[in-house]
Motif scaffolding. Structure first.
Motif, PDB file in Angstrom:
ATOM      1  N   UNK A   1      16.761  -5.462  -4.853  1.00  0.00           N
ATOM      2  CA  UNK A   1      15.752  -4.572  -4.291  1.00  0.00           C
ATOM      3  C   UNK A   1      14.719  -4.294  -5.375  1.00  0.00           C
ATOM      4  N   UNK A   2      13.442  -4.442  -5.050  1.00  0.00           N
ATOM      5  CA  UNK A   2      12.352  -4.189  -5.996  1.00  0.00           C
ATOM      6  C   UNK A   2      11.476  -3.066  -5.466  1.00  0.00           C
ATOM      7  N   UNK A   3      11.057  -2.190  -6.354  1.00  0.00           N
ATOM      8  CA  UNK A   3      10.267  -1.036  -5.938  1.00  0.00           C
ATOM      9  C   UNK A   3       8.817  -1.415  -5.679  1.00  0.00           C
ATOM     10  N   UNK A   4       8.160  -0.605  -4.894  1.00  0.00           N
ATOM     11  CA  UNK A   4       6.769  -0.835  -4.547  1.00  0.00           C
ATOM     12  C   UNK A   4       5.890  -0.855  -5.806  1.00  0.00           C
TER      13      UNK A   4
ATOM     14  N   UNK B   1       0.849  -1.188   0.000  1.00  0.00           N
ATOM     15  CA  UNK B   1       0.000   0.000   0.000  1.00  0.00           C
ATOM     16  C   UNK B   1       0.892   1.248   0.000  1.00  0.00           C
ATOM     17  N   UNK B   2       0.750   2.130  -0.988  1.00  0.00           N
ATOM     18  CA  UNK B   2       1.592   3.335  -1.045  1.00  0.00           C
ATOM     19  C   UNK B   2       1.460   4.223   0.187  1.00  0.00           C
ATOM     20  N   UNK B   3       0.346   4.106   0.891  1.00  0.00           N
ATOM     21  CA  UNK B   3       0.143   4.953   2.065  1.00  0.00           C
ATOM     22  C   UNK B   3       1.117   4.614   3.182  1.00  0.00           C
ATOM     23  N   UNK B   4       1.783   3.492   3.083  1.00  0.00           N
ATOM     24  CA  UNK B   4       2.795   3.167   4.093  1.00  0.00           C
ATOM     25  C   UNK B   4       3.985   4.114   4.018  1.00  0.00           C
ATOM     26  N   UNK B   5       4.163   4.769   2.865  1.00  0.00           N
ATOM     27  CA  UNK B   5       5.282   5.687   2.719  1.00  0.00           C
ATOM     28  C   UNK B   5       6.602   4.989   2.444  1.00  0.00           C
ATOM     29  N   UNK B   6       6.534   3.747   2.001  1.00  0.00           N
ATOM     30  CA  UNK B   6       7.748   2.991   1.678  1.00  0.00           C
ATOM     31  C   UNK B   6       7.979   3.012   0.174  1.00  0.00           C
ATOM     32  N   UNK B   7       9.204   2.659  -0.233  1.00  0.00           N
ATOM     33  CA  UNK B   7       9.533   2.728  -1.654  1.00  0.00           C
ATOM     34  C   UNK B   7       9.858   1.371  -2.258  1.00  0.00           C
TER      35      UNK B   7
END
Length: 491
Positions: free
Chosen positions: A454-457, A422-428
Motif C-alpha cells: 500500500x502506498x500513500x497518496x 488529487x487530495x480533494x478526493x479524500x483518499x489516503x
C-alpha cells in the motif's frame, strides 16, 4: 524491398510468426534489425517489437556454423538474464520459407524495440547533457552481465540502445561469452576502437578467443571518454590509426591523450579503465566498484547500510521498514529513493534534479515519474519512474483483462510507483494485490494485512522486493487495519 546494403534484406509486410515487418532499423556484419508489429492483438505481446534476422540458409556450411554460434550465444544469454539494463527478448523464431531462399533458415530474435541508439545520439550531438547519467546505466548493465557470469565483448555506442523514457539498455550479445572461472572464449570479432591491447594479439584456441571481463572495462573507458568529450582517448583520425596507437600504448611508446574537457571526477576512472594490461585493470576495478565510482562522478550518491544482509536476517521487520521508507521517499519529493541492493538490503540513491523532473526540448516532461497524468495512479516497470508505465484514474480489479490492461505486468515486476492522486478526493492511498478482484494470492495470504502493499497518496518511490500486482484499489487509509479489511471486500 529494402536496399542491398542490408545483410538480410526483408520486404516490408513480410510475416514471420505473429509479426509483420515494417521498416529497417539497423544492419551489422551478421544481422539486420527491423521494426515490426503483431499481426493480431495477443495477451502479453507488445504493440511493437524489433526483429533481428540472422543466419540465412544461403551461406556456406562454415559460415552457417559461425552464424548459428552467434545466434545461440545471444539466445542463451537473453533467455537466462532478465535485467533492467539489458534489452529484453520476447521469443525466437526460425524462418521456414523455401520460396524465399535468401530468408529460408534465418533465425529471428523478437526483441524490445528501442527509440534510439547512443551511436545516433552522438552523431547528432556530441557530448550530450544526459551523458553522465547514461554512463551510469551502461556501467550498471555491464555489472549485471558480469555478475551473471558473462562478458559482453563488443561494447560500443551502437550497442547501447535508448528506450522511449530515455534510459539505456545494452544490446547485441552475439559475441558475448560465458565465463569459465576468470575468462571466457568469444568469436574472433570485435570493434577496433573498443578492443583492449591484449586482444590485438589474442590467445586463441579451438574454443575461440580468450577474453576477460576487463575487456569490457577497457571498452567502457573508451566509451566514457567519447561520450563526455566527443573524442577518443588515443590519437588517430581513423580506427586503424587509433588501433596502431593502442598497440604502441601497450608497448609503452605511446601515452593516453585524455581530453582537457574530460570532467575531473572522471579522469581517474577513465585512466584506470584504460590501464595498459589486463592485470592492471583487474587490480583497479571490477564492475561493482566501478559502478560506485561512476555513480559518484555522475552526481549520484549511494549510502550503503553498515550491516548488509539485514533483510535476510529480519524479513518481517525489513518489510515493515520498507513501507515506511517508501512513504518517506514520497514526502521528501523523491530526493532520496529506496532501492534494493543485489542481496536485498536497502540503500538510498540521491537523484539529480534532471532525473527527478526531466524536461524535453519542447518544454514538456518526457520521462520519469512526471509522465504520470494528474490525479492518477501510476506503476512503472523500472526504478525511479522509468521503463514502461501503466496508469489509472481509479480502481482496477484485474490488470490483465478488461478495458484498461497493463500487459507488461504479467511477466515483469513493478519496480516503482507514483500515487499522483488529487487530495480533494479524500483518499489516503492505494492498496495493491497479486490476485484479481482486490484479493491476495499465494504468499500474500500469509502477509500482514493480507495484501501485497500500500502506498500513500502523493508518494513516489521504488518498491522494495519483487512486486507483481494484479489489481489495485484506492483506500481511505494505508495504516488503519479496519479500513484495509473493509477495502479487501470486493464490490
Amino acid at each position: 524491398m529494402t536496399g542491398p546494403s542490408h545483410v538480410v534484406p526483408v520486404p516490408k509486410g513480410y510475416r514471420v510468426g505473429r509479426w509483420e515487418v515494417q521498416r529497417p532499423i539497423a544492419s551489422g556484419a551478421f544481422s539486420t534489425v527491423y521494426a515490426a508489429r503483431p499481426t493480431a492483438p495477443a495477451d502479453r505481446l507488445p504493440s511493437r517489437a524489433a526483429l533481428k534476422f540472422l543466419a540465412t540458409g544461403t551461406r556456406t556450411p562454415r559460415q552457417v556454423r559461425h552464424l548459428r554460434d552467434l545466434a545461440e550465444r545471444e539466445v542463451e544469454l537473453l533467455s537466462r538474464l532478465h535485467e533492467p539494463r539489458l534489452i529484453r527478448m520476447y521469443e525466437t523464431l526460425l524462418v521456414d520459407d523455401p520460396d524465399h531462399p535468401e530468408l529460408d533458415g534465418a533465425t529471428v530474435l523478437v526483441l524490445e524495440l528501442a527509440a534510439d541508439s547512443l551511436d545516433a545520439v552522438l552523431a547528432r550531438a556530441p557530448r550530450p547533457a544526459s551523458g553522465p547519467l547514461l554512463l551510469t546505466q551502461v556501467c550498471a548493465g555491464l555489472h549485471q552481465l558480469h555478475r551473471a557470469g558473462w562478458v559482453h565483448g563488443d561494447l560500443k555506442p551502437a550497442n547501447v540502445l535508448l528506450m522511449d523514457d530515455g534510459t539505456a539498455r545494452l544490446a547485441d550479445f552475439s559475441t558475448a561469452a560465458k565465463l569459465d572461472g576468470t575468462h571466457a572464449y568469444s568469436p574472433a570479432f570485435a570493434t577496433r576502437d573498443y578492443t583492449p591491447p591484449e586482444l590485438l594479439w589474442p590467445e586463441t584456441s579451438a574454443h575461440g578467443t580468450l577474453i576477460r571481463p576487463t575487456a569490457d572495462i577497457w571498452a567502457f573507458g573508451v566509451l566514457a571518454h567519447l561520450v563526455l568529450t566527443g573524442s577518443h582517448p588515443l590519437p588517430g583520425a581513423t580506427p586503424e590509426a587509433r588501433c596502431d596507437a593502442a598497440a604502441r600504448y601497450a608497448q609503452g611508446t605511446e601515452e593516453l591523450r585524455l581530453s582537457p574537457e574530460l570532467p575531473e571526477p572522471w579522469r581517474q576512472i577513465v585512466t584506470d579503465c584504460l590501464a595498459r594490461t589486463h592485470h592492471e585493470r583487474a587490480a583497479a576495478h571490477d564492475t561493482a566498484g566501478l559502478l560506485e565510482l561512476v555513480d559518484h562522478a555522475a552526481g549520484l550518491r549511494v549510502r550503503r547500510p553498515r550491516r548488509p544482509g539485514f533483510r535476510r536476517r529480519h524479513p518481517v521487520l525489513a518489510t515493515v521498514l520498507a513501507g515506511v521508507l517508501l512513504v518517506a521517499a514520497g514526502t521528501t519529493g523523491a530526493g532520496y529513493l529506496y532501492v534494493n541492493q543485489e542481496d536485498g538490503t536497502p540503500v538510498y540513491r540521491a537523484l539529480p534534479e534532471s532525473e527527478r523532473n526531466p524536461v524535453g526540448p519542447d518544454g514538456k516532461v518526457d520521462y520519469g515519474y512526471r509522465r504520470c497524468p494528474e490525479d492518477s495512479v501510476c506503476f512503472f516497470s523500472e526504478h525511479n519512474g522509468n521503463g514502461e508505465m501503466c496508469s489509472w484514474h481509479g480502481d482496477d480489479s484485474d490488470w490483465l483483462s478488461g478495458a484498461e490492461t497493463c500487459a507488461w505486468a504479467g511477466s515483469h515486476p513493478v519496480r516503482s510507483a507514483y500515487i499522483n492522486l488529487d487530495p480533494e478526493r479524500g483518499l489516503s492511498g492505494v492498496a495493491y494485490f497479486r490476485g484479481p478482484g482486490f484479493n491476495p494470492a499465494d504468499a500474500d495470504r500469509r502477509r500482514l494485512l493480507q495484501r501485497t502493499g500500500c502506498s500513500t497518496i502523493n508518494s513516489m518511490g521504488n518498491l522494495a522486493g519483487t512486486y507483481a500486482p494484479r489489481s489495485h484499489r484506492l483506500v481511505s487509509s494505508c495504516f488503519s487495519l479496519n479500513a484495509v479489511i473493509d477495502n479487501l471486500t470486493p464490490w
